[in-house]
Design a protein around this motif. Structure first.
Motif: not given
Length: 282
Positions: A17-24, A85-86, A258-262
């Motif tokens: 929800i917080f991730k989506i809320a960024r677009k508003w 990120g999450i 979301e991008k993650l490294s090895k």
């Protein structure tokens, strides 16, 4: 097992929800305010807390500390999700259990087994790997996930002390703590509106109600899972922490790209391994 699965879904949904809320056009403090309002109402409706049982002997210092820490760390959680990120935020939140475990060792002189010491060592190594910056995100601010890590660890310690105070039902204490958190957020939001001239946005109410619903659902189903597995609480402990890390990683990577490294992936595996060692040590 259904209750445990629902608790995991509710926990991860808060981050989504917080991730989506960024677009508003949202205000984090207003969302947290309405989150505690709705959680408070649900707590009263579902648990029927015995407020009359609260006496002058109640642990008001603990209530006050948690009532302040909960919304503050919640705001750190929002900032961390926005910043890194999450996936990494959920891992930092779940690995915060090592703060309370170390407190049991250093402050309460609990005797640790070899398995638990191995789990703690792996856990801190996992935290380092998980929070390591990816090559395309070198400007990420790690202070927020670190604050989430220590913040939730301290909150866990305080909640354990509240649970140990058996003269007052746990759900009643929870209701009081939610009430204090709500009052604190009223003060912060009023300060923003009156002094900083920030306006009230209706979508903050909607997001706050969603967060409050899932936040309360997480607590409700987690308690029910412990009741269902009353003879094997380590199953709930392991399932909850591992489940949130796994589901949060799946959602963060597949849905939000979301991008993650090895090294980050290695950290997630180590986090699961460390929790397994902790459970085996019980």
């Amino acid at each position: 097992m259904l209750y445990l699965f629902l608790s995991i879904i509710c926990s991860v949904s808060v981050g989504v929800i917080f991730k989506i809320a960024r677009k508003w056009s949202t205000n984090a403090k207003q969302i947290v305010l309405f989150n505690y309002l709705f959680a408070l109402l649900l707590c009263y409706a579902v648990f029927s807390p015995e407020v009359i049982s609260i006496t002058t002997e109640a642990p008001f210092l603990l209530y006050g500390a948690l009532g302040i820490l909960l919304p503050v760390v919640f705001l750190f959680l929002i900032a961390s999700i926005k910043n890194i990120g999450i996936v990494k935020t959920d891992a930092a939140q779940r690995l915060s259990l090592f703060v309370s475990i170390l407190a049991a060792w250093l402050l309460f002189k609990e005797v640790f087994s070899v398995a638990k010491l191995i789990g703690i060592t792996i856990g801190f190594l996992a935290l380092f790997c998980v929070l390591n910056k990816t090559s395309d995100n070198t400007k990420s601010d790690l202070k927020y996930p670190i604050l989430v890590f220590f913040g939730f660890g301290i909150i866990d310690i305080l909640f354990k002390k509240v649970a140990a105070f058996t003269a007052i039902p746990y759900v009643t204490s929870l209701f009081v703590i939610f009430g204090i958190a709500f009052i604190c957020m009223i003060g912060l939001v009023l300060y923003e509106i009156i002094v900083q001239k920030k306006s009230f946005e209706f979508n903050n109410l909607l997001f706050g109600l969603l967060v409050g619903g899932f936040n309360f659902g997480n607590i409700l189903f987690y308690l029910k899972a412990h009741q269902a597995f009353s003879t094997n609480p380590s199953t709930v402990f392991a399932g909850m922490n591992m489940g949130v890390i796994l589901l949060g990683s799946i959602v963060g990577i597949l849905v939000f790209k979301e991008k993650l490294s090895k090294l980050n992936y290695t950290g997630l595996v180590l986090a699961l391994l460390s929790i397994l060692f902790i459970v085996l040590s019980v």
